[in-house]
Design an enzyme around this catalytic site. Structure first.
Site, PDB file in Angstrom:
ATOM      1  CG  ASP A 183      -1.850  -1.213   1.159  1.00 55.40           C
ATOM      2  OD1 ASP A 183      -2.056  -1.746   0.055  1.00 55.40           O
ATOM      3  OD2 ASP A 183      -2.342  -1.613   2.219  1.00 55.40           O
ATOM      4  NE  ARG A 346      -5.706   0.497   2.987  1.00 52.81           N
ATOM      5  CZ  ARG A 346      -5.393   0.747   1.720  1.00 52.81           C
ATOM      6  NH1 ARG A 346      -5.214  -0.249   0.884  1.00 52.81           N
ATOM      7  NH2 ARG A 346      -5.263   1.971   1.274  1.00 52.81           N
TER       8      ARG A 346
END
Ligand code: AKG
Ligand code: FE2
Length: 387
Positions: A183, A346
């Site tokens: 990420d 998230r």
């Protein structure tokens, strides 16, 4: 279009948007999230600004580096500590993330750094509490493209059914998070992602697993000579999204280009990790394109295909996974296309500017997991000394 489709729930392309699963709706309502203007909320493309405009005057201190190395406050409070594979992935039971003390949060950061990813089932956690934990671990990332929970910009919505209305999920050609990645906030941040925390409230009864691979171990799979060759090398990354720089808006949208180390040292464990991302790494600095392509491809293959350095996690509803993007890559298995819904939120904490410390050991060196022949090989290369 089937007559049962609610027309208020159709996107601009005329594709029906799935309804929020009931368990997710209840979670949002319990958290006081206003769903009256729709869900999820899209980021406003017009106000995207170059992340180079972020304030980086504050030094980043990793929570894990403050932790007691034994992690006894956290581990003794857990009912069970279950290591899911030898090198990566641990599940803790009997704890609620939202109730951890700061000391336990620090120890959790260290455990995540050591084990790559840590899981907690049956969590009662709101998107706001995810934001708060991300803030404890760094700067909560506001994703420039991903939709978010209304009113909580740092809580990205991970809802493949919804995303599929814009980019169809395909069994033959999986896209998005069904390719290995970290990420990286799309490759643009000076201080990219440290800990990500995905809470999946709704998951299919079968399918939709997520896999993680260990960057510490991927590095250790390389021969000592090859390690020497890649140590200290830099890789050029180009952001996936074009940004308008708030300091020079007239220039229009431009991609952010950054150099990051190919091998990086984790600030809490002090161990070396391979750090590469097929989706965004463009080129190794100093090599010809063909050389760079060959090596990046080899490194990504090794990282993505070595099953002995990976964990595959089967979700149950209301499970949280916290992983360290500095020392792992991950991929979601898109094998439940058209079946039960999968939905989660998230929050990601941006961490330090990546660095490589030539004195840092590998994980196996630090934990003294090396076999005799490996020690000999390393000693011959002058890399490791048992004395
Ligand atoms: O859906 C998943 O399992 C992973 C999604 C993902 O890549 C992420 O949340 O960063
Ligand atoms: Fe991801």
């Amino acid at each position: 279009m089937s007559p049962s489709v609610d027309l208020t729930n159709v996107n601009g392309n005329g594709v029906a948007i799935p309804l929020l699963p009931e368990i997710s709706r209840q979670r949002m309502e319990k958290a006081g999230i206003d769903l009256s203007n729709g869900y999820p909320q899209k980021p406003d493309r017009h106000i995207q600004q170059a992340p180079s405009g972020r304030d980086h005057s504050q030094p980043y201190i990793d929570a894990g580096s403050r932790a007691d190395k034994e992690k006894s406050n956290l581990l003794s409070a857990a009912k069970e500590v279950i290591h899911l594979s030898k090198h990566i992935g641990t599940e803790l039971t009997g704890l609620q993330l939202k109730d951890l003390s700061n000391q336990q949060r620090d120890e959790l950061a260290l455990l995540i750094a050591e084990r790559g990813v840590v899981f907690f089932r049956d969590q009662d956690i709101s998107p706001q509490q995810q934001h708060e934990l991300a803030e404890y671990y760094g700067e909560p990332e506001v994703h420039p493209v991903a939709p978010h929970v209304p009113g909580v910009p740092s809580a990205s919505v991970i809802w493949p059914d919804f995303q599929a209305t814009e980019c169809e999920a395909s069994f033959r050609r999986p896209g998005g998070v069904s390719g290995w990645h970290t990420d990286l906030a799309l490759g643009h941040d000076k201080r990219p992602a440290g800990i990500s925390h995905l809470h999946n409230d709704a998951v299919p009864s079968i399918g939709g697993d997520t896999l993680w691979s260990s960057g510490y171990c991927a590095y250790e799979k390389l021969s000592p000579s090859f390690r020497k060759f890649i140590d200290g090398k830099k890789v050029i990354y180009r952001s996936a999204v074009a940004f308008i720089d708030s300091r020079n808006p007239a220039a229009g949208p431009t991609h952010v280009v950054r150099e990051y180390p190919l091998v990086r040292t984790h600030p809490a464990t002090g161990w070396r990790s391979l750090w590469v991302n097929r989706a965004m790494a463009e080129r190794i600095v100093g090599l010809d394109k063909s050389e760079s392509d060959l090596i990046l491809n080899y490194l990504c293959d090794l990282y993505e295909k070595s099953v002995d350095i990976q964990v595959r996690f089967r979700w149950t509803p209301k499970t949280s996974a916290l992983w360290d993007n500095r020392v792992t890559i991950h991929v979601a298995s898109w094998d439940y296309e058209g079946s039960e819904p999968r939905h989660g939120t998230r929050a990601t904490a941006l961490a330090e500017q990546p660095y490589f410390d030539p004195k840092s050991p590998t994980r196996r060196e630090a934990l003294r997991l090396l076999g005799a022949s490996e020690i000999r090989e390393l000693e011959e290369q002058g890399i490791f000394s048992t004395s």
